[in-house]
Design an enzyme around this catalytic site. Structure first.
Site, PDB file in Angstrom:
ATOM      1  N   HIS A 182      -9.278  53.937  -0.442  1.00 53.02           N
ATOM      2  CA  HIS A 182     -10.526  54.471   0.108  1.00 53.02           C
ATOM      3  C   HIS A 182     -11.688  53.602  -0.379  1.00 53.02           C
ATOM      4  O   HIS A 182     -11.851  53.418  -1.587  1.00 53.02           O
ATOM      5  CB  HIS A 182     -10.690  55.913  -0.379  1.00 53.02           C
ATOM      6  CG  HIS A 182     -11.813  56.656   0.261  1.00 53.02           C
ATOM      7  ND1 HIS A 182     -11.788  57.051   1.581  1.00 53.02           N
ATOM      8  CD2 HIS A 182     -13.001  57.087  -0.224  1.00 53.02           C
ATOM      9  CE1 HIS A 182     -12.902  57.693   1.871  1.00 53.02           C
ATOM     10  NE2 HIS A 182     -13.662  57.728   0.791  1.00 53.02           N
ATOM     11  N   ASP A 220     -15.709  53.463  -0.071  1.00 50.13           N
ATOM     12  CA  ASP A 220     -16.951  54.064   0.415  1.00 50.13           C
ATOM     13  C   ASP A 220     -17.908  52.944   0.813  1.00 50.13           C
ATOM     14  O   ASP A 220     -18.276  52.106  -0.012  1.00 50.13           O
ATOM     15  CB  ASP A 220     -17.545  54.981  -0.652  1.00 50.13           C
ATOM     16  CG  ASP A 220     -16.727  56.259  -0.799  1.00 50.13           C
ATOM     17  OD1 ASP A 220     -16.418  56.870   0.235  1.00 50.13           O
ATOM     18  OD2 ASP A 220     -16.375  56.617  -1.934  1.00 50.13           O
ATOM     19  N   ASP A 242     -12.494  62.271   3.398  1.00 50.40           N
ATOM     20  CA  ASP A 242     -13.548  62.548   2.416  1.00 50.40           C
ATOM     21  C   ASP A 242     -14.836  63.052   3.058  1.00 50.40           C
ATOM     22  O   ASP A 242     -15.907  62.855   2.522  1.00 50.40           O
ATOM     23  CB  ASP A 242     -13.807  61.246   1.638  1.00 50.40           C
ATOM     24  CG  ASP A 242     -14.664  61.473   0.401  1.00 50.40           C
ATOM     25  OD1 ASP A 242     -14.669  62.595  -0.101  1.00 50.40           O
ATOM     26  OD2 ASP A 242     -15.315  60.512  -0.060  1.00 50.40           O
ATOM     27  N   HIS A 284     -19.956  58.705   5.455  1.00 50.59           N
ATOM     28  CA  HIS A 284     -19.965  60.039   4.837  1.00 50.59           C
ATOM     29  C   HIS A 284     -20.611  60.155   3.454  1.00 50.59           C
ATOM     30  O   HIS A 284     -20.501  61.214   2.830  1.00 50.59           O
ATOM     31  CB  HIS A 284     -18.547  60.619   4.828  1.00 50.59           C
ATOM     32  CG  HIS A 284     -17.578  59.866   3.963  1.00 50.59           C
ATOM     33  ND1 HIS A 284     -16.640  59.012   4.502  1.00 50.59           N
ATOM     34  CD2 HIS A 284     -17.399  59.808   2.638  1.00 50.59           C
ATOM     35  CE1 HIS A 284     -15.922  58.482   3.521  1.00 50.59           C
ATOM     36  NE2 HIS A 284     -16.361  58.948   2.376  1.00 50.59           N
TER      37      HIS A 284
HETATM   38 ZN   LIG Z   1     -15.601  58.646   0.409  1.00 48.67          ZN
END
Ligand SMILES: [Zn+2]
Length: 1018
Positions: free
Chosen positions: A233, A235, A345, A550
């Site tokens: 993941h 971000d 997420d 997100h």
């Molecule tokens: Zn995230």
């Protein structure tokens, strides 16, 4: 055997598995500030450095050396081993990105070649971005060496460790005892005091015995199965800026390529086309390798959206664009498509998402976040998720110890199966593993675990791996009888993200609307046979999609992310503005003989009579004349050097079209009269009383003869709450905020700003400590809206500002607009599920109605709301301190509107009123044309136009409509000149041709349905 002895023995064995060959020679280094991808401000030239070498927090440091590889090295088993502290970086070999190097990735396969130019690029103390208190800290590079791994030796370490850990999670006493015995006998079989050569032989022998005995312990056939998939993941912007995420892509993806080479069992799944686009631009050599692995079927381009986008604030059309542009990128770049929406997420999932996904060809949905519920346990992990319109998709929400950043060790695998809720219906759960959030991905140790667990292992669920799509396809094939969850997936936490970083929310809403107007007007031009290039809008859309990530749009990133995002949104709006201007010029009628007038454009699909402010080229204008010769009054706001600012109202502007109005110096005789004072306002529609705080104490609807407010309770009551301290305060609003309401401390002034036949304005200015809130309360002669045009200089920390409207309405259900529709939520806290919805998302409006009458609250950029009993509230501002200590400090501008109405929200057409507040008429003045009006497209029936845009393939116009009320019925679209119509899915793939005659076509629409058509002129 004492577990402490086993642990020590395993550690010692692991160290013996590697034979050190050489330490890497002298290093040179150079430090810099990383400015943007590929650009650095260097502190000086390369210089020789001693190891260990300490680097100031926040600096980027480059190390370089040349490695001459010893000739006799067994290349397949040789690795580079790095030693460091608080550094995260990338290894380049012969100038190409080769692998990420960080605390979890310290061992890199030795690259091919006799002489290797090695460059390391590290960021020192990466957490400095979000923790300025680390400024005095240093990162440390402790050097590197070359070593050779004895594979059998290492495999025994992995297997023995795995068996040892499995003992503590094995629930069956007999298997547990057998595993204990096996671990003990294997440990005893190895004499650590032997010289290395003899030790290696002994370990190999022990491994053969271990495996044989392990095979005699039968696994539990009912233990279920996990499907493991490599993942990381990243971000896109969070506790670091986007430019750091781009470096994270380089590190993570190059590591993944090395892991794929090393381990045949490794399958990697990676979402977010934006990350691929960054890699293509900044790490082209890594990108070429990714392409090869995608082709080989080992790297999955899974996850449909451009980025893993927020699903509360992001508009419905933006969610479609996320997928449209995301899938288009995968198709163009890799020739792949995906049926999986991968949103592990995201902070809540709106009720329209199943329809949006299905309409884009996405059948499978994965998330994790629902396991963060503050109170109520989400009941399913594998189910059919039914959306607002009835569309259903297969959804999987497995629970995991470490969310979507798993490690396939016995503890996590066992928990993963234990927490799977649909054991009886379908005995398998998806298990994403690999370091993530800030990227990284799996390492060799994880693959050691995976190999040991693969197939079956006593005391644990079985394990398989493969491409991600196989998991979902196999569920489809098995067609288990799964439960259904109908409606939104509300997340019982992170409610503050509906409001934090209010300027970001405003920028996103504005960009969404400007892009819509640009596309609608360019399409109007196309329908008038005029070409306007919309090419620049694609980049503008991609930028808008990027910042819907997100953590960015929800407001949970650091401050520098917002500085950049707001600048980017300005560029988006400038780009859209240029297209709008060009399209207006292309569509606008001109007639040189005519006297000066103005032209009003309506991008919405119904005729409107809105109030509009224009600047006129004269001081003598007293009315405007429409195409039917009818005069409409104007209100003069300001006059200056031969020009005047006017408000006008009452002239109809047709659907998706325009009206040209003529200026006249003759005043209208029957102009309405309004009374506006600092305490009392009387319009043709309302009688309003204000108190000394400028709040509304009485609101009487003259038409329907009723008091709208609850007696004794003021409306537009501005409420301050202590909002924190809280864990992750940008994310969370605490349920007890209600008990921490504190009064305004400063003065209030109320003044009359404007009065006249069309509108009246009272300005209320409130001080609270260093904060100033200035609100223009605007009432209209004809429009039943009461606007609160608000500007705030916000200086509060850990404070939430809400505006409350206690109304004389009784209902146990309130309605909230969501993407392409609306949902009802309770106004009471009967159950724990109801009580947890104390702060909820809405798009442009919320409504509380009883039989015959109701009140809607509209907004132009706010999302957090609550309606409890008879009080509607909108959250205006917060002031959170982590991760951005200055979040929301400074200037804000926003508008919300009260819209009392007869009937319920559908009868009152609240949807249209909210659209009108958000997409005002566009005025162009002066124009040289006689009064005239024209509609380029009209709709009859229960549908409204969301989007009218040039088709992606350049062939025709895409028209997207939706049914906003939960009704059904026939729809007719009229667009002169249209001769061919094809229904498409949401991403413009053709479904079926429709008959179009005389520029019109028909279809029927169902509750909350979205329909998309491609229109072509012959
Ligand atoms: Zn995230």
């Amino acid at each position: 055997m004492d577990p402490r002895i086993v642990t020590r023995k395993l550690e010692t064995l692991r160290a013996f598995a590697v034979e050190e060959v050489k330490t890497l020679p002298a290093w040179s280094r150079r430090t810099a500030l990383h400015l943007e991808p590929g650009r650095y401000a260097f502190d000086g030239k390369w210089e020789r450095t001693a190891i260990p070498d300490r680097i100031a927090a926040g600096r980027t440091v480059f190390y370089r050396t040349t490695l001459r590889v010893p000739a006799a090295l067994p290349r397949d088993d040789a690795f580079l081993f790095f030693d460091l502290d608080d550094l995260e970086g990338q290894l380049f070999v012969n100038d190409e990105a080769y692998a990420g190097v960080d605390g979890n990735h310290l061992r890199i396969p030795l690259p091919a070649g006799k002489s290797l130019r090695l460059v390391l690029e590290f960021l020192s103390v990466p957490k400095l971005f979000c923790k300025p208190e680390l400024a005095a800290k240093t990162g440390c590079f402790l050097g590197a060496r070359v070593g050779v791994v004895d594979r059998a030796f290492e495999a025994l370490c992995d297997e023995l460790q795995f068996a040892f850990e499995a003992i503590s999670v094995c629930s069956d006493e007999r298997r547990k005892a057998l595993l204990e015995k096996l671990v003990e006998s294997t440990c005893l079989a190895i004499d650590l005091t032997l010289p290395r050569e003899a030790l290696v032989v002994e370990v190999q022998r022990a491994r053969t015995v271990f495996r044989k005995q392990l095979a005699t312990i039968r696994p539990d056939p009912e233990a279920g199965r996990v499907f493991a998939i490599g993942h990381s993941h990243i971000d896109t912007g969070w506790l670091w800026p986007i430019r750091e995420s781009i470096r994270k892509c380089g590190r993570t993806f190059s590591t993944a390529c090395r892991m794929l080479e090393q381990h045949d069992e490794y399958y990697f799944s990676c979402s977010q086309p934006q990350h691929y686009a960054y890699t293509k631009a900044h790490y082209p050599e890594v990108y070429r390798q990714i392409k090869r692995w995608v082709k080989a079927g080992r790297w999955g381009t899974d996850g449909a959206m451009w980025v893993e986008a927020d699903c509360n604030i992001t508009s419905g059309e933006s969610l479609v664009r996320q997928i449209l542009y995301g899938l288009d990128f995968f198709k163009r770049e890799f020739g792949t498509t995906t049926r999986i929406c991968w949103l592990p997420d995201v902070f809540g999932y709106n009720a329209s998402l199943p329809q949006i996904l299905k309409g884009c060809g996405i059948d499978h949905f994965y998330t994790y976040k629902l396991h963060w519920q503050a109170r109520n346990v989400f009941p399913y992990s594998l189910f059919h998720w039914r959306g607002l319109d009835g569309s259903e998709i297969l959804a999987h929400i497995p629970n995991a110890v470490n969310a979507y950043n798993g490690t396939p060790n016995p503890h996590q695998l066992s928990q993963h199966w234990d927490w799977h809720r649909q054991k009886a219906e379908y005995p398998e759960a998806l298990f994403p593993y690999g370091y993530g959030d800030g990227g990284g991905g799996a390492n060799d140790r994880m693959l050691g675990m995976l190999k040991t667990a693969q197939g079956s292992f006593p005391g644990l669920p079985a394990l398989r791996t493969g491409p991600l799509g196989r998991f979902f396809d196999d569920v489809d094939k098995a067609a288990p009888d799964l439960p259904v969850w109908d409606g939104e997936l509300y997340l019982e936490t992170h409610r503050g993200t509906l409001s934090t970083q209010g300027r970001m929310k405003r920028a996103n809403r504005t960009s969404e609307l400007r892009l819509r107007d640009a596309e609608v007007l360019a399409s109007m031009a196309a329908l008038s046979n005029r070409k306007v290039s919309t090419k620049p809008l694609r980049q503008a859309w991609e930028t808008t999609c990027l910042h819907q990530f997100h953590d960015i749009l929800p407001g949970s990133s650091i401050g520098m992310v917002y500085d950049e995002a707001l600048r980017d949104h300005e560029t988006v709006q400038t780009t859209a503005g240029a297209v709008i201007d060009e399209a207006l010029q292309a569509v606008m009628p001109s007639d040189r003989g005519a006297s000066a007038g103005l032209c009003l454009f309506n991008s919405l699909s119904w005729p409107r009579h809105d109030v509009v402010c224009v600047e006129a080229p004269s001081k003598t204008i007293r009315s405007v004349i429409d195409a039917d010769g009818e005069a409409h009054p104007v209100q003069i706001v300001k006059q200056y050097s031969g020009r005047s600012a006017l408000v006008l109202d009452g002239a109809a502007v047709p659907a998706m079209g325009y009206s040209v109005l003529g200026f006249s110096s003759k005043a209208c005789a029957d102009a309405p009269v309004m009374t506006v004072t600092t305490t009392r306002l009387e319009t043709p529609l309302y009688r309003i009383r204000l108190n000394r705080d400028g709040a509304i104490t009485s609101l009487y609807d003259k038409t329907h003869k009723r008091q709208i407010l609850e007696p004794g309770k003021p409306a537009n009551d501005l409420q301050l709450f202590q909002d924190g301290p809280e864990l992750e305060d940008a994310w969370n609003v605490h349920a007890t905020f209600e008990k921490r309401r504190y009064p305004f401390s400063g003065t209030t002034t109320v003044e009359v700003l404007e009065t006249g036949p069309l509108r009246g304005i009272v300005r209320v200015t409130r001080q609270h400590r260093a904060t100033t809130i200035e609100q223009d309360l605007i009432v209209y002669a004809h429009t039943p809206r009461i606007d609160f045009v608000t500007r705030v200089d916000w200086q509060e920390r850990q404070t939430m500002l809400k505006a409350a409207f206690p109304v004389a309405i009784r209902s146990t259900r309130a309605t909230y607009e969501v993407q392409f529709g609306a949902v009802e939520r309770p106004t009471h806290h009967n159950t724990s599920w109801d009580a947890e919805k104390f702060e909820v998302a809405a798009q442009r409006w919320v409504d509380l109605s009883e039989s015959g009458y109701g009140v809607s609250l509209l907004n132009d950029c706010k999302y957090g709301h609550d309606i409890r009993n008879n009080v509607l509230r909108i959250t205006l501002l917060r002031g959170t301190t982590w991760p951005d200590p200055k979040a929301d400090e400074g200037e804000h501008a926003f508008t919300y509107s009260l819209f009392p109405h007869a009937g319920n929200w559908t009868e009152a057409e609240t949807v249209r009123r909210a659209w009108e507040l958000n997409a005002p008429l566009t005025a162009v003045t002066p124009v040289q044309a006689a009064p005239y009006h024209r509609s380029l497209l009209t709709i009859d029936g229960p549908a409204i136009v969301q989007t009218m845009k040039p088709a992606e393939d350049g062939q025709g116009i895409i028209l997207r409509l939706y049914e906003p009320h939960g009704a059904r019925g026939p729809v007719t679209v009229r667009a002169p000149g249209i001769s061919r119509v094809t229904e498409t899915n949401l991403i413009e793939a053709p479904i079926t041709d429709l008959k179009a005659t005389n520029g019109r076509f028909h279809f029927s629409i169902q509750p909350f349905q979205i329909r998309t058509f491609k229109l072509k002129a012959q």
